[in-house]
Design an enzyme around this catalytic site. Sequence first.
Site, PDB file in Angstrom:
ATOM      1  CB  SER A   8     -10.053  14.057 -24.850  1.00  0.00           C
ATOM      2  OG  SER A   8      -8.952  13.210 -25.078  1.00  0.00           O
ATOM      3  CG  HIS A  33      -7.655  16.167 -21.672  1.00  0.00           C
ATOM      4  ND1 HIS A  33      -7.264  16.483 -20.382  1.00  0.00           N
ATOM      5  CD2 HIS A  33      -7.518  14.829 -21.783  1.00  0.00           C
ATOM      6  CE1 HIS A  33      -6.913  15.383 -19.752  1.00  0.00           C
ATOM      7  NE2 HIS A  33      -7.045  14.354 -20.576  1.00  0.00           N
ATOM      8  CG  ASP A  35      -5.809  11.796 -23.054  1.00  0.00           C
ATOM      9  OD1 ASP A  35      -5.672  12.076 -21.855  1.00  0.00           O
ATOM     10  OD2 ASP A  35      -6.911  11.802 -23.638  1.00  0.00           O
ATOM     11  CG  MET A  37      -2.293   7.078 -23.418  1.00  0.00           C
ATOM     12  SD  MET A  37      -3.673   6.174 -24.129  1.00  0.00           S
ATOM     13  CE  MET A  37      -5.039   7.211 -23.616  1.00  0.00           C
ATOM     14  CG  HIS A  66      -4.089  12.792 -18.545  1.00  0.00           C
ATOM     15  ND1 HIS A  66      -5.231  12.044 -18.756  1.00  0.00           N
ATOM     16  CD2 HIS A  66      -3.478  12.235 -17.466  1.00  0.00           C
ATOM     17  CE1 HIS A  66      -5.307  11.079 -17.846  1.00  0.00           C
ATOM     18  NE2 HIS A  66      -4.254  11.168 -17.066  1.00  0.00           N
ATOM     19  CG  MET A  68      -2.637   8.485 -18.705  1.00  0.00           C
ATOM     20  SD  MET A  68      -4.036   8.285 -19.822  1.00  0.00           S
ATOM     21  CE  MET A  68      -3.775   9.713 -20.857  1.00  0.00           C
ATOM     22  CG  MET A 137      -7.646   8.888 -14.338  1.00  0.00           C
ATOM     23  SD  MET A 137      -7.749   9.910 -15.829  1.00  0.00           S
ATOM     24  CE  MET A 137      -8.552   8.783 -16.992  1.00  0.00           C
ATOM     25  CG  PHE A 143      -8.199   1.930 -24.430  1.00  0.00           C
ATOM     26  CD1 PHE A 143      -7.564   1.634 -25.629  1.00  0.00           C
ATOM     27  CD2 PHE A 143      -7.853   1.215 -23.288  1.00  0.00           C
ATOM     28  CE1 PHE A 143      -6.607   0.635 -25.687  1.00  0.00           C
ATOM     29  CE2 PHE A 143      -6.893   0.211 -23.333  1.00  0.00           C
ATOM     30  CZ  PHE A 143      -6.257  -0.085 -24.536  1.00  0.00           C
ATOM     31  N   GLY A 144     -10.047   6.018 -25.144  1.00  0.00           N
ATOM     32  CA  GLY A 144     -11.222   6.882 -25.197  1.00  0.00           C
ATOM     33  C   GLY A 144     -12.467   6.018 -25.338  1.00  0.00           C
ATOM     34  N   GLY A 145     -13.618   6.605 -25.127  1.00  0.00           N
ATOM     35  CA  GLY A 145     -14.879   5.919 -25.406  1.00  0.00           C
ATOM     36  C   GLY A 145     -15.304   4.857 -24.403  1.00  0.00           C
ATOM     37  CG  ASP A 175      -9.544  12.287 -18.584  1.00  0.00           C
ATOM     38  OD1 ASP A 175     -10.295  12.160 -19.565  1.00  0.00           O
ATOM     39  OD2 ASP A 175      -8.297  12.171 -18.648  1.00  0.00           O
ATOM     40  N   GLY A 177     -15.474   9.119 -20.039  1.00  0.00           N
ATOM     41  CA  GLY A 177     -16.902   8.799 -20.130  1.00  0.00           C
ATOM     42  C   GLY A 177     -17.837   9.941 -19.768  1.00  0.00           C
ATOM     43  N   GLY A 197     -14.065  13.366 -24.777  1.00  0.00           N
ATOM     44  CA  GLY A 197     -13.450  12.954 -26.034  1.00  0.00           C
ATOM     45  C   GLY A 197     -14.493  12.434 -26.999  1.00  0.00           C
TER      46      GLY A 197
HETATM   47  C1  DX5 Z   1      -8.452   8.079 -21.046  1.00  0.00           C
HETATM   48  C2  DX5 Z   1      -7.998   9.472 -21.376  1.00  0.00           C
HETATM   49  C3  DX5 Z   1      -9.140  10.393 -21.585  1.00  0.00           C
HETATM   50  C4  DX5 Z   1      -9.957  10.096 -22.809  1.00  0.00           C
HETATM   51  C5  DX5 Z   1     -11.342  10.581 -22.561  1.00  0.00           C
HETATM   52  O1  DX5 Z   1      -7.376   7.300 -20.737  1.00  0.00           O
HETATM   53  O2  DX5 Z   1      -7.211   9.996 -20.328  1.00  0.00           O
HETATM   54  O3  DX5 Z   1      -8.723  11.756 -21.608  1.00  0.00           O
HETATM   55  O4  DX5 Z   1      -9.436  10.710 -23.969  1.00  0.00           O
HETATM   56  O5  DX5 Z   1     -12.130  10.162 -23.594  1.00  0.00           O
HETATM   57  P1  DX5 Z   1     -13.676   9.825 -23.433  1.00  0.00           P
HETATM   58  O6  DX5 Z   1     -14.352  11.135 -23.094  1.00  0.00           O
HETATM   59  O7  DX5 Z   1     -14.047   9.299 -24.771  1.00  0.00           O
HETATM   60  O8  DX5 Z   1     -13.827   8.835 -22.308  1.00  0.00           O
HETATM   61 ZN    ZN Z   2      -6.932  12.265 -20.236  1.00  0.00          ZN
END
Ligand code: DX5
Ligand code: ZN
Length: 221
Positions: A8, A33, A35, A37, A66, A68, A137, A143-145, A175, A177, A197
């Site tokens: 990601s 990937h 994202d 948002m 993706h 969102m 999901m 958010f990532g992480g 997608d 964690g 990600g």
């Molecule tokens: C979350 C995103 C994910 C995110 C994944 O809303 O859709 O694609 O980038 O990142 P990690 O792998 O850090 O959870």
């Molecule tokens: Zn995503």
Amino acid sequence: MSVIIAPSVLSADFANIQRDVEKINESTADWFHVDIMDGVFVPNISFGFPVVKAIKKHATKPLDVHLMIVEPDRYIQDFKNAGADILTVHLEACQHLHRTLHAIKEAGMQAGIAINPHTSVELLTDIITQADLVCVMSVNPGFGGQSFIPQTYQKVKRLKQLINDSGSSAKIEIDGGVNINNAPLLIEAGADVLVAGNFVFSSADPLKTISDLKQIGSHTL
Ligand code: DX5
Ligand code: ZN
């Protein structure tokens, strides 16, 4: 077939996006990937068309975009023009999901459905044969992480059953964690695509991290 790995780019360094895209090009990853948002469907804003186009300019692998966002139908052609190969919309954001999936395919992309952690896979029963991908999901999007939600394993098993029973060829993507600890169980449950990600981009050696994830896939399947 081994598992598809989709790093990601949300966790990439946007001041060095060309460098990070080229790093993924060189890796054993399969897709990018991407994202999107909008600050309405999710409580965060990521980036828009100029950044997707910049990624596309350097990427040698498909863009798995993706969305969102609310009202995704308004932007299908724009994402095609920006370089999306797979376009995924959220079930929770679509009033007429069947129509939306067909509009994505008519625009020349593969069509995906994403579902939030609270959304039951059973809601896909009457649409699953129209989808090329289901993005499960495993965190609340935005958010990532974030930490992986363990209930995902059960959802993936039920979704795999639904796909097999319906004769659908949809791939299951996970997608949020994803890491080296949960990847084996996810693949065993039926996952075809792993998005990662933070686990990839925060690691000391992203290329090795990607290849480790890919190896798990080839051993388990
Ligand atoms: C979350 C995103 C994910 C995110 C994944 O809303 O859709 O694609 O980038 O990142 P990690 O792998 O850090 O959870
Ligand atoms: Zn995503």
